[in-house]
Scaffold this motif. Sequence first.
Motif, PDB file in Angstrom:
ATOM      1  N   ALA A 207       0.843  -1.197   0.000  1.00  0.00           N
ATOM      2  CA  ALA A 207       0.000   0.000   0.000  1.00  0.00           C
ATOM      3  C   ALA A 207       0.876   1.244   0.000  1.00  0.00           C
ATOM      4  N   ASP A 208       0.312   2.323  -0.522  1.00  0.00           N
ATOM      5  CA  ASP A 208       0.931   3.647  -0.425  1.00  0.00           C
ATOM      6  C   ASP A 208       0.193   4.436   0.640  1.00  0.00           C
ATOM      7  N   VAL A 209       0.940   5.185   1.436  1.00  0.00           N
ATOM      8  CA  VAL A 209       0.358   5.949   2.537  1.00  0.00           C
ATOM      9  C   VAL A 209       0.903   7.372   2.516  1.00  0.00           C
ATOM     10  N   VAL A 210       0.017   8.334   2.737  1.00  0.00           N
ATOM     11  CA  VAL A 210       0.430   9.710   2.991  1.00  0.00           C
ATOM     12  C   VAL A 210      -0.169  10.140   4.325  1.00  0.00           C
ATOM     13  N   VAL A 211       0.681  10.624   5.218  1.00  0.00           N
ATOM     14  CA  VAL A 211       0.232  11.158   6.503  1.00  0.00           C
ATOM     15  C   VAL A 211       0.120  12.668   6.356  1.00  0.00           C
ATOM     16  N   HIS A 212      -1.082  13.180   6.533  1.00  0.00           N
ATOM     17  CA  HIS A 212      -1.341  14.616   6.426  1.00  0.00           C
ATOM     18  C   HIS A 212      -1.416  15.250   7.812  1.00  0.00           C
ATOM     19  N   HIS A 213      -1.162  16.543   7.866  1.00  0.00           N
ATOM     20  CA  HIS A 213      -1.292  17.240   9.154  1.00  0.00           C
ATOM     21  C   HIS A 213      -1.594  18.720   8.920  1.00  0.00           C
ATOM     22  N   VAL A 214      -2.113  19.353   9.991  1.00  0.00           N
ATOM     23  CA  VAL A 214      -2.308  20.799  10.004  1.00  0.00           C
ATOM     24  C   VAL A 214      -1.437  21.365  11.122  1.00  0.00           C
ATOM     25  N   ASP A 215      -0.289  21.924  10.748  1.00  0.00           N
ATOM     26  CA  ASP A 215       0.635  22.523  11.710  1.00  0.00           C
ATOM     27  C   ASP A 215       0.961  21.557  12.855  1.00  0.00           C
ATOM     28  N   ASN A 216       1.215  20.316  12.522  1.00  0.00           N
ATOM     29  CA  ASN A 216       1.483  19.292  13.530  1.00  0.00           C
ATOM     30  C   ASN A 216       2.439  18.256  12.957  1.00  0.00           C
ATOM     31  N   HIS A 217       3.584  18.738  12.482  1.00  0.00           N
ATOM     32  CA  HIS A 217       4.532  17.869  11.790  1.00  0.00           C
ATOM     33  C   HIS A 217       5.085  16.782  12.701  1.00  0.00           C
ATOM     34  N   ASP A 218       5.310  17.104  13.987  1.00  0.00           N
ATOM     35  CA  ASP A 218       5.878  16.107  14.902  1.00  0.00           C
ATOM     36  C   ASP A 218       4.958  14.907  15.054  1.00  0.00           C
ATOM     37  N   ALA A 219       3.664  15.178  15.248  1.00  0.00           N
ATOM     38  CA  ALA A 219       2.712  14.071  15.396  1.00  0.00           C
ATOM     39  C   ALA A 219       2.624  13.262  14.103  1.00  0.00           C
ATOM     40  N   ALA A 220       2.676  13.952  12.969  1.00  0.00           N
ATOM     41  CA  ALA A 220       2.627  13.248  11.684  1.00  0.00           C
ATOM     42  C   ALA A 220       3.848  12.354  11.511  1.00  0.00           C
ATOM     43  N   ASP A 221       5.014  12.842  11.898  1.00  0.00           N
ATOM     44  CA  ASP A 221       6.222  12.021  11.823  1.00  0.00           C
ATOM     45  C   ASP A 221       6.113  10.786  12.716  1.00  0.00           C
ATOM     46  N   GLU A 222       5.564  10.978  13.909  1.00  0.00           N
ATOM     47  CA  GLU A 222       5.398   9.846  14.833  1.00  0.00           C
ATOM     48  C   GLU A 222       4.426   8.816  14.263  1.00  0.00           C
TER      49      GLU A 222
ATOM     50  N   VAL B 141     -10.817  21.398   9.292  1.00  0.00           N
ATOM     51  CA  VAL B 141     -10.464  20.443  10.349  1.00  0.00           C
ATOM     52  C   VAL B 141      -9.697  21.076  11.498  1.00  0.00           C
ATOM     53  N   GLY B 142      -9.092  22.240  11.291  1.00  0.00           N
ATOM     54  CA  GLY B 142      -8.464  22.965  12.385  1.00  0.00           C
ATOM     55  C   GLY B 142      -7.045  22.550  12.711  1.00  0.00           C
ATOM     56  N   SER B 143      -6.409  23.398  13.504  1.00  0.00           N
ATOM     57  CA  SER B 143      -5.012  23.196  13.890  1.00  0.00           C
ATOM     58  C   SER B 143      -4.825  21.891  14.656  1.00  0.00           C
ATOM     59  N   GLY B 144      -3.704  21.219  14.373  1.00  0.00           N
ATOM     60  CA  GLY B 144      -3.362  19.999  15.088  1.00  0.00           C
ATOM     61  C   GLY B 144      -3.899  18.727  14.467  1.00  0.00           C
ATOM     62  N   ALA B 145      -4.808  18.844  13.522  1.00  0.00           N
ATOM     63  CA  ALA B 145      -5.408  17.647  12.915  1.00  0.00           C
ATOM     64  C   ALA B 145      -4.350  16.826  12.188  1.00  0.00           C
ATOM     65  N   VAL B 146      -4.526  15.524  12.226  1.00  0.00           N
ATOM     66  CA  VAL B 146      -3.699  14.614  11.439  1.00  0.00           C
ATOM     67  C   VAL B 146      -4.617  13.642  10.711  1.00  0.00           C
ATOM     68  N   GLY B 147      -4.197  13.229   9.546  1.00  0.00           N
ATOM     69  CA  GLY B 147      -4.989  12.289   8.776  1.00  0.00           C
ATOM     70  C   GLY B 147      -4.083  11.353   7.998  1.00  0.00           C
ATOM     71  N   VAL B 148      -4.630  10.234   7.598  1.00  0.00           N
ATOM     72  CA  VAL B 148      -3.881   9.275   6.811  1.00  0.00           C
ATOM     73  C   VAL B 148      -4.716   8.879   5.604  1.00  0.00           C
ATOM     74  N   ALA B 149      -4.118   9.026   4.415  1.00  0.00           N
ATOM     75  CA  ALA B 149      -4.711   8.547   3.170  1.00  0.00           C
ATOM     76  C   ALA B 149      -3.973   7.297   2.737  1.00  0.00           C
ATOM     77  N   VAL B 150      -4.728   6.272   2.370  1.00  0.00           N
ATOM     78  CA  VAL B 150      -4.157   4.967   2.044  1.00  0.00           C
ATOM     79  C   VAL B 150      -4.662   4.516   0.676  1.00  0.00           C
ATOM     80  N   GLN B 151      -3.754   4.004  -0.136  1.00  0.00           N
ATOM     81  CA  GLN B 151      -4.148   3.351  -1.378  1.00  0.00           C
ATOM     82  C   GLN B 151      -3.614   1.925  -1.358  1.00  0.00           C
TER      83      GLN B 151
END
Length: 279
Positions: free
Chosen positions: A222-237, A265-275
């Motif tokens: 699978a391919d994955v992209v981790v998205h974030h809104v001004d929350n790069h540290d959490a996205a990296d984790e 979605v506002g500041s701090g949000a994180v999301g993951v898109a998966v294919q």
Amino acid sequence: MPVVVVSDSSSRLGVDDEKRWNIREVPLHVLVDGDDLRDGVDEIPYDIHDRPKVTTAGAAPADLEETYRQALADSAGDGVVAVHLSAALSSTYSAAVIAAREFGSAVRVVNSRSAAMGVGFVAREAARCAAAGGDVDAVEAAARAARGRSHVFLVVHRLDNLRRSGRIGTASSWLGTALSLKPLLRLDVDGRLVLDQRIRTISKAHAALVDRVADVVGEAPADVVVHHVDNHDAADELGAALTQRLPQLTSLTVADMGPVLSVHVGSGAVGVAVQVAAS
């Protein structure tokens, strides 16, 4: 000439992907302080998601029609397949359907039923088919098939942005009494943003997100992209946790969510898109 694929700026496709796969992009809009700013074209304030009274708008019908016209010319008449942000989240799809009528069956519009790189994954699968010589029917079919293998999950730090925007869909019934929740949300099969799990803390919500991604991926590549809104540290984790949990991943990247989705979605949000790869 190959069929040309068109998407919109919600897709978060990078410049390299757009060039490699010859994908055209139509901008969505952010409306702030009386200005109409085009995503991917105009400079948009980095803190746009924290500003009051900011709204968004879908792609303009005139922009869609002009992009389709140019793409069709560039394909030498072979056709265009347009893959757009979920119709349940934006007016872009309905505007695209109207714009495409000008060109008859030469321009096909596909509702991605997704958001962020979930849109990008579907557009990229369509473009791969086009690059391999697929005709407009085959490219449209590739886009529609890719939708079933695309998944998007989201954890928000606060719910006021979603409540203001009205994008919360069937989860709206618990917004009034669940402001302390850090819910895990997902896009359902119709592209609506719905509640997946009720969770009280961010750390548990992030752990649940990893579990849900693992559920939909299984043992497949699978391919994955981790998205974030001004929350790069959490996205990296999250990226590190997913890489450890799913060693078969073909790719994993971290990218911002973009200004249009960030407003909702506002500041701090994180999301993951998966294919998930086709079996």
